[in-house]
Write an enzyme that holds these catalytic residues in place. Structure first.
Site, short mmCIF file in Angstrom:
data_model
loop_
_atom_site.label_atom_id
_atom_site.label_comp_id
_atom_site.label_asym_id
_atom_site.label_seq_id
_atom_site.Cartn_x
_atom_site.Cartn_y
_atom_site.Cartn_z
N GLU A 25 -0.50 -41.53 -41.61
CA GLU A 25 0.36 -40.56 -40.99
C GLU A 25 -0.26 -39.27 -40.92
O GLU A 25 0.24 -38.54 -40.00
CB GLU A 25 1.78 -40.51 -41.72
CG GLU A 25 2.51 -41.57 -41.75
CD GLU A 25 3.00 -41.93 -40.21
OE1 GLU A 25 2.09 -42.46 -39.24
OE2 GLU A 25 4.17 -42.02 -40.04
N THR A 59 4.58 -34.13 -30.80
CA THR A 59 5.03 -34.15 -32.03
C THR A 59 4.95 -32.47 -32.63
O THR A 59 5.96 -32.05 -33.04
CB THR A 59 4.32 -34.94 -33.13
OG1 THR A 59 4.40 -36.26 -33.08
CG2 THR A 59 5.04 -35.00 -34.74
P1 ADP Z 1 5.67 -41.78 -32.66
O1 ADP Z 1 5.92 -40.83 -32.14
O2 ADP Z 1 5.52 -43.34 -32.33
O3 ADP Z 1 5.90 -41.89 -34.48
P2 ADP Z 1 2.97 -41.13 -33.69
O4 ADP Z 1 3.59 -40.07 -34.31
O5 ADP Z 1 2.95 -42.24 -34.61
O6 ADP Z 1 4.17 -41.52 -32.60
O7 ADP Z 1 1.59 -40.73 -33.47
C1 ADP Z 1 1.13 -41.38 -32.61
C2 ADP Z 1 -0.55 -40.61 -32.85
O8 ADP Z 1 -1.34 -41.32 -33.76
C3 ADP Z 1 -1.33 -40.56 -31.47
O9 ADP Z 1 -2.19 -39.29 -31.42
C4 ADP Z 1 -2.42 -41.50 -31.68
O10 ADP Z 1 -3.52 -41.30 -30.97
C5 ADP Z 1 -2.76 -41.42 -33.31
N1 ADP Z 1 -3.00 -42.95 -33.65
C6 ADP Z 1 -4.23 -43.12 -34.06
N2 ADP Z 1 -4.34 -44.44 -34.71
C7 ADP Z 1 -3.14 -45.19 -34.08
C8 ADP Z 1 -2.46 -46.37 -34.25
N3 ADP Z 1 -3.49 -47.42 -34.63
N4 ADP Z 1 -1.53 -46.48 -33.76
C9 ADP Z 1 -0.70 -45.70 -33.00
N5 ADP Z 1 -1.19 -44.40 -33.19
C10 ADP Z 1 -2.52 -44.05 -33.44
#
Ligand code: ADP
Length: 308
Positions: free
Chosen positions: A130, A183
């Protein structure tokens, strides 16, 4: 002991209205699938990635980072890990895309190793993923993905995560407007200070929601699903937010709010029938204003990451 495991890595809803950065819940039918293998060749590798355009380099993918954090905590590592990720959750949707990959990875490796780590330790490893995704090692998505149901991050220092009783009748509806909210932008609109008056309402609602979940008092859950602090400022980043929220409540939802940092909007309902009506009401709003969307209706998942 097995050398390969297939898992379902669930999507999650963080914040859940009044619980900014502390509450989260686990979805049951929305999520990614992953295969994790123990290999003789040392190191962590992302060997497959389908469904989303994301980095495959170990140190740039949250799954790789979480796996490395975990292996570093083992006294002796004479094996490697390969990770295949099949993304169904869109990155940046607000339903814990990165958390699903981090949580799925650490739960799977733990199973391959004969479960040497506790859920709290697994949450700490997944939080490193995270940190890569959003800059802060938050636990409000990885905790429900690992423990299932509703979770409360009571404290970050020291980390204290509580599993909260989750009534089996609760069903979530989530609509994801196809717009991008970064975010960092949704963090940037937040005010650094909160008035005492608003804080009092907020902690009243958090206490009410937790109590309502334990006693399965749906009226109390409904009365408590309000966010006095974050939603008013973040909602402006999401097209049609007020209309979607109002439509879901008119259709019978107990409450509705922003999922995580958005742009997804969630609603919680009592029973599948109502949750489906809520989905139709939410969809109608976006059809009318011409916003493309994905929609999900899911029961809550009491166990988190599942072996498939
Ligand atoms: P959400 O709003 O769905 O919670 P996230 O905060 O989880 O989205 O963030 C996605 C970010 O994390 C993107 O910038 C993405 O490039 C990065 N990232 C790196 N590895 C992964 C992965 N395995 N799955 C999803 N996002 C990833």
């Amino acid at each position: 002991m097995k050398n390969e495991i297939n898992i379902f890595a669930p999507a999650t809803i963080a914040n859940v209205s009044c619980g900014f950065d502390v509450l989260g819940l686990c979805l049951d039918t929305v999520g990614d699938t992953m295969t994790i293998r123990k290999t003789n060749e040392k190191g962590v590798r992302i060997t497959k990635l389908t469904g989303q355009d994301l980095p495959m380099e170990t140190e740039k993918n949250v799954a790789g980072v979480a796996a490395m954090a975990m292996l570093e905590a083992l006294p002796e590592v004479d094996f490697g890990i390969e990770i295949d990720i099949h993304k169904k959750i869109k990155a940046g949707s607000g339903i814990g895309s990165s958390a699903a990959s981090s949580a799925g990875t650490v739960v799977a490796i733990n199973k391959l190793l004969g479960e040497p780590f506790t859920p709290l330790q697994l949450i700490q490893f997944a939080m490193q993923g995270e940190k890569l995704a959003s800059g802060t090692a938050h636990a409000d998505n990885v905790a429900p993905a690992i423990m299932g149901g509703f979770t409360l991050v009571r404290s970050y220092d020291p980390l204290d995560v509580i599993s909260i009783h989750t009534p089996s009748d609760l069903v979530a509806t989530v609509i994801h407007p196809q717009i991008e909210v970064k975010t960092e932008d949704s963090r940037a609109v937040l005010k650094g200070q909160v008035s005492l008056k608003k804080a009092i309402k907020q902690w009243g609602n958090v206490g009410g929601l937790i109590s309502g979940l334990y006693t399965e008092d749906y009226d109390l859950i409904s009365r408590s699903l309000h966010d006095e602090i974050v939603e008013p400022t973040r909602a402006i980043l999401i097209p049609g937010f007020d209309q979607v929220k109002n439509a879901s409540i008119e259709a019978g939802a107990l409450g509705s709010g922003i999922s995580g940092s958005g742009p997804s909007i969630f609603a919680l309902s009592r029973g599948m029938e109502t949750a489906k009506k809520v989905a139709v009401a939410m969809e109608d709003v976006y059809k009318n204003i011409g916003v493309d969307y994905d929609i999900h209706v899911s029961e809550l998942n009491p166990i988190g990451v599942k072996t498939i």
